[in-house]
Design a protein around this motif. Structure first.
Motif, PDB file in Angstrom:
ATOM      1  N   LEU A 173      -4.763   4.649   2.208  1.00  0.00           N
ATOM      2  CA  LEU A 173      -4.408   5.665   2.570  1.00  0.00           C
ATOM      3  C   LEU A 173      -4.204   6.066   0.749  1.00  0.00           C
ATOM      4  N   PRO A 174      -4.349   5.438  -0.447  1.00  0.00           N
ATOM      5  CA  PRO A 174      -4.128   5.711  -2.195  1.00  0.00           C
ATOM      6  C   PRO A 174      -4.738   6.835  -1.848  1.00  0.00           C
ATOM      7  N   VAL A 203      -5.029   9.983  -0.420  1.00  0.00           N
ATOM      8  CA  VAL A 203      -3.344  11.357  -0.940  1.00  0.00           C
ATOM      9  C   VAL A 203      -4.740  11.196  -2.677  1.00  0.00           C
ATOM     10  N   GLY A 204      -4.679  10.205  -3.300  1.00  0.00           N
ATOM     11  CA  GLY A 204      -5.751  10.873  -4.083  1.00  0.00           C
ATOM     12  C   GLY A 204      -6.260  12.052  -4.386  1.00  0.00           C
ATOM     13  N   CYS A 208       2.669   2.020  -2.796  1.00  0.00           N
ATOM     14  CA  CYS A 208       1.213   2.663  -4.489  1.00  0.00           C
ATOM     15  C   CYS A 208       1.231   4.410  -4.620  1.00  0.00           C
ATOM     16  N   SER A 209       1.202   4.027  -3.200  1.00  0.00           N
ATOM     17  CA  SER A 209       1.140   5.611  -2.050  1.00  0.00           C
ATOM     18  C   SER A 209       2.280   6.160  -3.199  1.00  0.00           C
ATOM     19  N   VAL A 259       1.038  -1.333  -0.036  1.00  0.00           N
ATOM     20  CA  VAL A 259      -0.065   0.259   0.188  1.00  0.00           C
ATOM     21  C   VAL A 259       1.082   1.069   0.206  1.00  0.00           C
ATOM     22  N   PHE A 263       2.307   6.739  -6.836  1.00  0.00           N
ATOM     23  CA  PHE A 263       1.465   6.993  -6.985  1.00  0.00           C
ATOM     24  C   PHE A 263       1.872   9.243  -6.807  1.00  0.00           C
ATOM     25  N   VAL A 264       2.648   9.291  -6.105  1.00  0.00           N
ATOM     26  CA  VAL A 264       2.506  11.009  -5.922  1.00  0.00           C
ATOM     27  C   VAL A 264       3.818  10.970  -6.693  1.00  0.00           C
TER      28      VAL A 264
END
Lengths: 429, 304
Positions: free
Chosen positions: B17-18, B21-22, A14-15, A11, A18-19
């Motif tokens: 969290l993803p 954040v998005g 992934c985060s 996770v 993404f950032v």
């Protein structure tokens, strides 16, 4: 490691990805054989994109230093987004109006300076092509193709009223238009004589033919209520009122919905005069080869016969964004495309040249039966550039709105143009 | 009292969290930036320059701003009830027992899954004054149809007609609500000798009032975001080369379309951002009013 820990790490990964996804890595700018890659964005699509790719392939074959990668990007907002986000292409194709608009924001490289440094022969461009792509006397793009509009006419309809030659003045044209226009038993127009359609031509060539202009010579002073505009609109309304404003609007609406389709009113033999571009000849051949048509220059007026051939003047031009990374390669490609590479491309795409050395090219003249009249119009240099004030897009949309008021009979030409002029002047402030 | 995060809380947060954040990057950040831009002169490619309230002042003295707001209000307040009525009527038909009911429901819903751009292009042809199906149909009754999309008096009504064709989603919601109305109500009304109209107004409408109000709020909000259809119509009209047409006499210059023109044609991102915030405030206020009205309507219906 437990499954839960692995899941949590995934996770987090992934985060973070993404950032930082936009961070990107440096892409290689060289081909395998060591040539510098130059990116070129054009707005053409379909067959026209294929012709762009063919031109790119011809350039790449001639090169051992640069390799152009072409991309079809019909949505020009992406140009701006790319330039704003430092992902700019090296070369962009755009209209001359966009050249002015982009350069007003300082987005384009000074092509005059680059051309002078590299010995570019600017004499290949006539005055309209030079000024249409210049800001403060400096060129910010090299034009590749030209667009002018001239007059198509239906020979059979013309002959039906005993005429053999197309009109050379608007007064003659009006007379012929009246004779040809017919209405059915309900009062609906069956054949339209006066060139009220396409609407873009009615706003431009039909205005320019009377000496009308939307901006003064400087391109930035609005002239909405000038005498030529009013004369043009008065004749326009005289025709509309004679056959009924509502009936004319209905016919124009049908023309608009079916434009460039097999049901186009000109292809159906229901329009005597049509102000359109050279591509229209190909479309007639494609949709109804039986239409017996001729091409002539847009008439002037009895008072101003020298306006014969007057038209909007537009270009598809090639420019280098100031944020481009490979400017030398970009210049090499552009200077090749507008000179050596132009003819083959124009023959494929069927457009008029901006380069005046091609105005008499026999292959180009033979490629489209409308080209001789269009090339003759290009040589008259009677091309009118669109207004170039920094609010020109808003001004054009206002012009359309006020022409609607006139066409619908909501306002007289004088009232509408006076109000439009006042609006334009207030925007200028 | 101190609350300690449990391991589950922490894990839950990490799994979310993803999305968080998005949400922060793609929703909250642009929202805050658009508020900032609304106080700047910003041409998308040049750096924003602080101009205070200038964009708002310009808008409040801009004739086309009011025109676009007026056009949008017309569509919102005229089309919304009509569209809702059409959806309810279709739902009532779809709720009845008859042969081919499933096919009818599919047909009613079908327009909603057709891409809007393609559907609009077809409608443009249907509205053609000479060859279009609508005027040809009217001609069967001796009526001469207007030039729908070129006459400023009829353009907005053409949009309402287009909208009423595409009410599948509202119809489905109404249908679900109608199926929840207990049959015993109708049986009792039958015993009391109520006719169909009385049953409709005293049982059906009060029972589905909460759904109708909810649907009205959604339709109203959608109406204030009405863009695709007018964009396609004005772009397809071909007369305007500025790329910023609002239809004949700007009669279908809807608020979001004018916002789009400001942002991407006139390159006035600051003004467009200001318009977006004004729109958000208008829609927010309308939603509050509608929610209050809905609470009242539902409590009145409950009392009845």
């Amino acid at each position: 490691m437990t499954r839960k820990t692995i899941a949590i790490l995934l996770v987090l990964l992934c985060s973070l990805s993404f950032v930082f996804a936009q961070g990107g890595s440096e892409e290689a700018n060289l081909t395998e054989d060591g040539r510098q890659i130059v990116t070129y964005w054009y707005y053409h699509k379909g067959n026209e994109a294929t012709y762009q790719e063919n031109a790119i392939a011809r350039f790449n074959e001639s090169q051992d230093k640069y390799f152009v990668q072409g991309f079809s990007v019909p949505d020009k907002q992406k140009y701006l987004v790319a330039m704003a986000s430092d992902e700019s292409p090296d070369v962009i194709a755009l209209t001359n109006a966009e050249v002015i608009s982009y350069q007003t924001s300082g987005l384009l490289e000074d092509m005059s300076t680059m051309g002078e440094a590299n010995g570019f022969d600017f004499s290949i461009y006539d005055a309209p092509a030079l000024t249409a792509n210049s800001v403060d006397g400096r060129m910010y793009a090299f034009p590749l193709t030209s667009v002018v509009i001239q007059m198509f006419y239906n020979i059979d309809l013309l002959n039906s009223i005993g005429e053999t030659e197309p009109p050379t003045t608007m007064e003659e044209l009006f007379e012929m238009a009246e004779k040809v226009t017919t209405v059915d038993e309900s009062g609906n127009i069956d054949i339209l004589g006066y060139p009220l359609f396409p609407l873009a031509s009615a706003r431009q060539e039909l205005i320019y033919a009377f000496g009308g202009r939307w901006a003064a010579e400087d391109g930035v002073t609005p002239t909405a209520n000038c005498e030529g505009n009013l004369k043009s609109l008065e004749m326009n309304m005289a025709f509309r009122e004679k056959y009924g404003v509502e009936q004319v609007q209905r016919f124009v609406a049908t023309g608009n919905t079916n434009r460039y389709t097999p049901q186009d009113i000109f292809f159906a033999g229901k329009q005597l005069f049509r102000f359109d571009g050279p591509w229209f000849a190909n479309q007639i051949r494609e949709y109804n080869p039986d239409v017996n048509f001729g091409v002539a220059m847009v008439p002037g007026t009895e008072a101003n016969p020298e306006l014969l051939g007057v038209s909007r003047y537009e270009n598809t031009s090639l420019a280098i964004p100031v944020v481009a990374k490979e400017k030398e390669g970009a210049y090499a490609f552009i200077s090749w495309f507008v000179t050596e590479g132009a003819k083959d491309f124009l023959l494929e795409i069927g457009s008029l040249p901006a380069n005046n050395t091609l105005f008499d090219d026999p292959d180009l003249l033979a490629s489209n039966e409308a080209f001789p009249s269009f090339m003759a119009a290009l040589k008259t240099a009677n091309g009118i550039e669109a207004p170039r004030m920094d609010y020109s897009a808003e001004y054009t949309s206002l012009i359309d709105e006020y022409l609607d008021y006139v066409y619908n009979g909501t306002m007289t030409p004088q009232e509408a143009m006076d109000e439009l002029q006042a609006q334009a002047e207030s925007m200028a402030k | 009292m101190k609350t300690r995060l449990t391991r589950d809380d922490r894990n839950g947060f990490l799994f979310a969290l993803p999305w968080i954040v998005g949400f922060l990057l793609l929703s909250i950040y642009p929202l805050i930036m658009s508020l900032y831009y609304s106080f700047t002169e910003f041409s998308f490619i040049s750096d924003p320059e602080w101009v205070g309230l200038d964009n708002f002042r310009q808008l409040f003295s801009d004739r086309r701003f009011y025109k676009s707001l007026g056009n949008t209000c017309f569509y919102a307040f005229v089309a919304t009830p009509i569209l809702l009525l059409v959806a309810l009527l279709l739902a009532l038909i779809a709720n009845r027992r008859f042969a081919l009911r499933s096919a009818a429901r599919t047909i009613f819903f079908l327009p909603s899954i057709i891409p809007m751009v393609a559907a609009t292009m077809v409608w443009i042809w249907m509205f053609d004054p000479t060859y279009g199906y609508i005027n040809n149909f009217l001609a069967l009754f001796g009526i001469e149809g207007p030039a729908w999309l070129i006459n400023p008096k009829t353009t907005k009504w053409a949009l309402v007609m287009m909208g009423s064709w595409c009410t599948g989603t509202s119809m489905l919601t109404c249908l679900a609500a109608l199926q929840d109305v207990p049959r015993s109500y109708y049986e009792s009304a039958d015993l009391d000798g109520a006719n169909a109209v009385q049953k409709f107004f005293h049982i059906t409408i009060p029972s589905v009032a909460h759904v109708l109000v909810y649907q009205a709020i959604l339709n109203l909000i959608n109406a204030f975001q009405y863009f695709t259809q007018v964009y396609v119509i004005t772009t397809a009209s071909g007369g305007n080369t500025s790329g910023a047409s609002g239809g004949p006499e700007n009669s279908i210059l809807m608020y979001p379309l004018y916002l789009f023109h400001n942002a991407f044609v006139y390159q006035k991102m600051g003004k467009a951002s200001a318009m977006a915030w004004i729109l958000m405030i208008i829609v927010g206020l309308l939603t509050i009013v509608m929610v209050k009205l809905s609470n009242k309507a539902v409590s009145n219906a409950g009392a009845e």
